[in-house]
Write an enzyme that holds these catalytic residues in place. Structure first.
Site, PDB file in Angstrom:
ATOM      1  N   ALA A  18       0.731  -1.298   0.000  1.00  0.00           N
ATOM      2  CA  ALA A  18      -0.052  -0.034  -0.030  1.00  0.00           C
ATOM      3  C   ALA A  18       0.944   1.142   0.034  1.00  0.00           C
ATOM      4  CB  ALA A  18      -1.079   0.216   1.294  1.00  0.00           C
ATOM      5  N   LEU A  20       2.835   3.552  -3.124  1.00  0.00           N
ATOM      6  CA  LEU A  20       3.798   3.540  -4.073  1.00  0.00           C
ATOM      7  C   LEU A  20       4.345   4.849  -4.535  1.00  0.00           C
ATOM      8  CD1 LEU A  20       2.197   1.018  -6.809  1.00  0.00           C
ATOM      9  CD2 LEU A  20       3.856   0.567  -5.284  1.00  0.00           C
ATOM     10  N   THR A  22       8.071   7.026  -3.268  1.00  0.00           N
ATOM     11  CA  THR A  22       9.735   6.596  -3.448  1.00  0.00           C
ATOM     12  C   THR A  22      10.070   5.165  -3.006  1.00  0.00           C
ATOM     13  OG1 THR A  22      10.151   8.834  -3.130  1.00  0.00           O
ATOM     14  CG2 THR A  22      11.964   7.483  -3.043  1.00  0.00           C
ATOM     15  N   GLU A 139      11.599  -2.226  10.510  1.00  0.00           N
ATOM     16  CA  GLU A 139      12.956  -1.961  10.658  1.00  0.00           C
ATOM     17  C   GLU A 139      13.043  -0.711   9.758  1.00  0.00           C
ATOM     18  OE1 GLU A 139      15.778  -3.969  11.730  1.00  0.00           O
ATOM     19  OE2 GLU A 139      16.306  -1.814  11.323  1.00  0.00           O
ATOM     20  N   ILE A 146      20.006   1.072   8.036  1.00  0.00           N
ATOM     21  CA  ILE A 146      20.694   0.788   9.186  1.00  0.00           C
ATOM     22  C   ILE A 146      19.802  -0.274   9.985  1.00  0.00           C
ATOM     23  CG2 ILE A 146      22.152   1.157  11.264  1.00  0.00           C
ATOM     24  CD1 ILE A 146      22.148   4.139  10.276  1.00  0.00           C
ATOM     25  N   GLU A 200      11.420  18.808   2.766  1.00  0.00           N
ATOM     26  CA  GLU A 200      10.038  18.876   2.093  1.00  0.00           C
ATOM     27  C   GLU A 200       9.633  20.315   1.842  1.00  0.00           C
ATOM     28  OE1 GLU A 200       7.908  16.170   1.891  1.00  0.00           O
ATOM     29  OE2 GLU A 200       9.042  14.599   2.895  1.00  0.00           O
ATOM     30  N   LYS A 215      11.170   8.388  15.804  1.00  0.00           N
ATOM     31  CA  LYS A 215      12.222   7.318  15.937  1.00  0.00           C
ATOM     32  C   LYS A 215      12.811   7.169  17.456  1.00  0.00           C
ATOM     33  CE  LYS A 215      13.141   8.751  11.024  1.00  0.00           C
ATOM     34  NZ  LYS A 215      14.011   9.672  10.287  1.00  0.00           N
ATOM     35  N   GLY A 312      15.686   7.384   1.737  1.00  0.00           N
ATOM     36  CA  GLY A 312      16.175   7.216   0.511  1.00  0.00           C
ATOM     37  C   GLY A 312      15.324   5.635  -0.166  1.00  0.00           C
TER      38      GLY A 312
END
Lengths: 442, 442
Positions: A18, A20, A22, A139, A146, A200, A215, A312
């Site tokens: 769900a 699409l 990057t 992850e 990483i 952004e 995070k 990325g």
């Protein structure tokens, strides 16, 4: 216990994706490019069978014509040809949350890169995954490529960690690195980062520290084995860091980094996100540009640092597919390292209870007695001064023009420093809002 | 598929430990100190029930009186109160090998920290583990507390790696760091390292690169998904690095590190251990003292670096118990990331087929025409010179006294450089054995 021979003979793991963007397109590309290698490692093929996105006809550089298309992401959760749902929509509420909840309630494992969702709703979602006996894997939600979630949840599972933290947002680290390298101010560097696609159009989630806090909340829960608690994270961003602070930090032998830091003490766990001065010589000071780094410190293992690309398509897709391989192998580790009932009751320590040493930059009128006034406030608040930096005024300066001074304190209580800063800000001789930055060993 | 509720209710995992040296005693200590946390993460208690060592009465700082004692390690493999055997005896043959083979053949999972055993016999042992359907785990065999095996075998499993390597031996890194910091020679620093316990009385396994080669062979097998092949590793140690080389490297902007490097090319996989000049600015150049670091580079994930303590009781015990927690959880990943039949057929590339650029230090007689002679040899061998460093002779020097010169080449073939070095060594004007050190990007 599953056996290897059973894996090798097993049917393909069928993946529904769900989102699409990057990362979604990167995940499809990675699963196709490395299909054979992934099948060997997973013990069976891992294939995308269905996808969902807003616009079916957008160019993404991948061919989705052979895949089942879902206009509504939610129907991926019930597609009979989907064994595992990959949620790459993003956002802590709405379609992403509904999809993950529905998939888990239907007994389907979920892989997600959604840090906001996991930071805010991760405790409930983990319980739902436990009830269903399926994996909830994320992850990709922290530090991209990483494998830090796996390192904490499995690799370092035997140790009692005392500290976890690091550089968790590539946009902020890129901006701070560029400010140092060019001497330019925040606004100008941000504009450039936006033009380059590193920031952004609305950069607030990144530069105000929210993304780092999501995070950090996840890392702290894993590191200390307690339920994820985003609301307790103290959050400051990097907007108020000036070119002058970068220059003074360099002069003092430091670099400025936006760190997320979680530390266990006798009182509980402190979790905080704010800019820090870290010594040049600390390994984390060397982590520059869009790179991320996480430092874990344990009683037995000592310090472990993991560094790599935090965002990325490629790195994030590697993390997503790593989770899919675990699921294909039949591995099932509780989302937070232990089942919900076995998590610790460690409380959150408020920022006001923290201690540290501080950098304080002031713009003051260049008059006799100014230093005496300021240091009197510090003394009255019980803050001990370690060093002071004051450059002579330029010869061309007008009388009464302001000059910057920088104070560095010994270790002191956060509340004492807050009080001192507020009082100093109110002095007549102080002409602009003081900039207070915490100092960390790295 | 195992379920979480099943784990929580399951019986303790009973551990038999062979070898009670630093790591063995540390493992007992860690399992006891963090028993509750480990049980929560493993889903059931992990308890030591039996041990074996040479001397029952040696002081180890741990109480073993409640544990079954085995004078012969081999009987741990048949003790009915042992579910998993932890092999910490060491050495690629003898008691360690027999114990691991016997335990696997009896269907008992094995955890080992034995890099020599895994590097040399790891392919056969993995097949034996697969036949028995049990785990063979060796996180502690490489880089101590850094969870690099798990990162490669699981975290980065989706990616095709192109390069893996790093600083894998703390003793060598300590010696090279101390040489740089003090300006002293290899022999003197080694002696000090031995006195401090950082180097063994017989240091050859460390300083001759054997230990690094064992670890590199393991990393290369995991990174490239092919059977472990220790015999193909090219191995050079650090004994011939002189104080002069450290000084010249610093002057040129490099640090000297003993690296293990594995690289995938069109021809196959090159695996080599040798001292390297790495640029000061490379992250791995900053890894100093007894620390280890591993850099993995993949097509999708980019560069990931992991850094931490590579040895010592605490870090190594953390790795051993991490493996035990995986086994307690019922996780079963093939030892080499894929079952033996699914491993790739990538061949090993000999050192002679490698390429690189080189540092060459010569002691030459200070006579007219010397440089012309040397550069003519390089030209004849097809080696292109990038730069040369030659300091003026001291005014007090005697006529015909030797002077050092350092040559740095452009990228060239290893064989061409070997040929050139041999020919240069044979010139009358060259008074000592040339020191050739390869240059790596880091």
């Amino acid at each position: 216990m599953n056996t290897l021979s059973l894996h090798a003979a097993a049917a393909p793991l069928r993946v529904g994706i769900a989102g699409l963007g990057t990362v979604g397109a990167g995940t499809v590309r990675l699963l196709r490019a490395n299909a054979e290698l992934i099948a060997a490692r997973a013990g069976r093929p891992v294939v995308v069978t269905a996808v969902s996105a807003r616009d079916r006809h957008r160019a993404r550089g991948i061919d989705v014509s052979s895949l089942a298309w879902h206009d509504d992401a939610l129907t991926l959760a019930t597609d009979p040809d989907v064994d595992v749902v990959v949620e790459l929509i993003g956002g802590s509420e709405g379609a992403a949350r509904t999809l993950v909840e529905t998939a888990l309630s239907r007994g389907r494992p979920v892989v997600t890169a959604n840090k906001a969702l996991i930071a805010i709703h991760g405790a409930g979602l983990a319980s739902a995954a436990e009830r269903a006996g399926v994996a909830l894997a994320f992850e990709a939600a922290v530090a991209g490529g990483i494998p830090v979630i796996k390192a904490l949840r499995e690799g370092l599972a035997a140790d009692r960690l005392v500290r976890i933290g690091g550089i968790l947002n590539g946009t902020c680290n890129y901006i701070l690195t560029a400010m140092r390298e060019t001497g330019r101010g925040f606004a100008s560097v941000l504009e450039e980062a936006q033009a380059l696609g590193y920031a952004e159009t609305d950069p607030s989630t990144d530069v105000d520290g929210i993304d780092t806090a999501h995070k950090l909340a996840i890392l702290a829960a894993l590191a200390f084995g307690r339920p994820v608690d985003f609301d307790s994270v103290h959050i400051e961003g990097i907007r108020r860091i000036g070119a002058a602070d970068i220059a003074f930090a360099t002069e003092l032998g430091y670099r400025i980094k936006l760190l997320g830091i979680a530390r266990r003490s006798d009182q509980g766990v402190e979790t905080r996100v704010h800019p820090c001065l870290v010594p040049n010589t600390a390994p984390i000071a060397q982590v520059e540009g869009v790179f991320n780094a996480v430092v874990a410190e344990g009683e037995f293992v000592g310090r472990v640092m993991l560094e790599g690309r935090g965002a990325g398509a490629g790195p994030t897709a590697t993390a997503v597919v790593g989770d899919l391989i675990d699921i294909a192998r039949g591995s099932l580790v509780p989302a937070w390292g232990a089942i919900s009932g076995s998590l610790s009751k460690l409380t959150s320590v408020p920022m006001s209870a923290c201690r540290g040493s501080f950098y304080l930059r002031l713009d003051v009128r260049d008059r006799p007695g100014v230093i005496a006034e300021i240091t009197a406030v510090l003394r009255d608040c019980g803050v001990s001064l370690k060093s002071m930096l004051q450059h002579g005024q330029a010869p061309s300066a007008l009388p009464d023009e302001s000059v910057p001074i920088v104070l560095v304190t010994h270790e002191t209580r956060e509340v004492a420093m807050q009080e001192a800063t507020a009082r100093i800000a109110g002095l007549d001789v102080v002409v602009a809002s003081p900039v207070m930055i915490r100092i960390e060993a790295g």
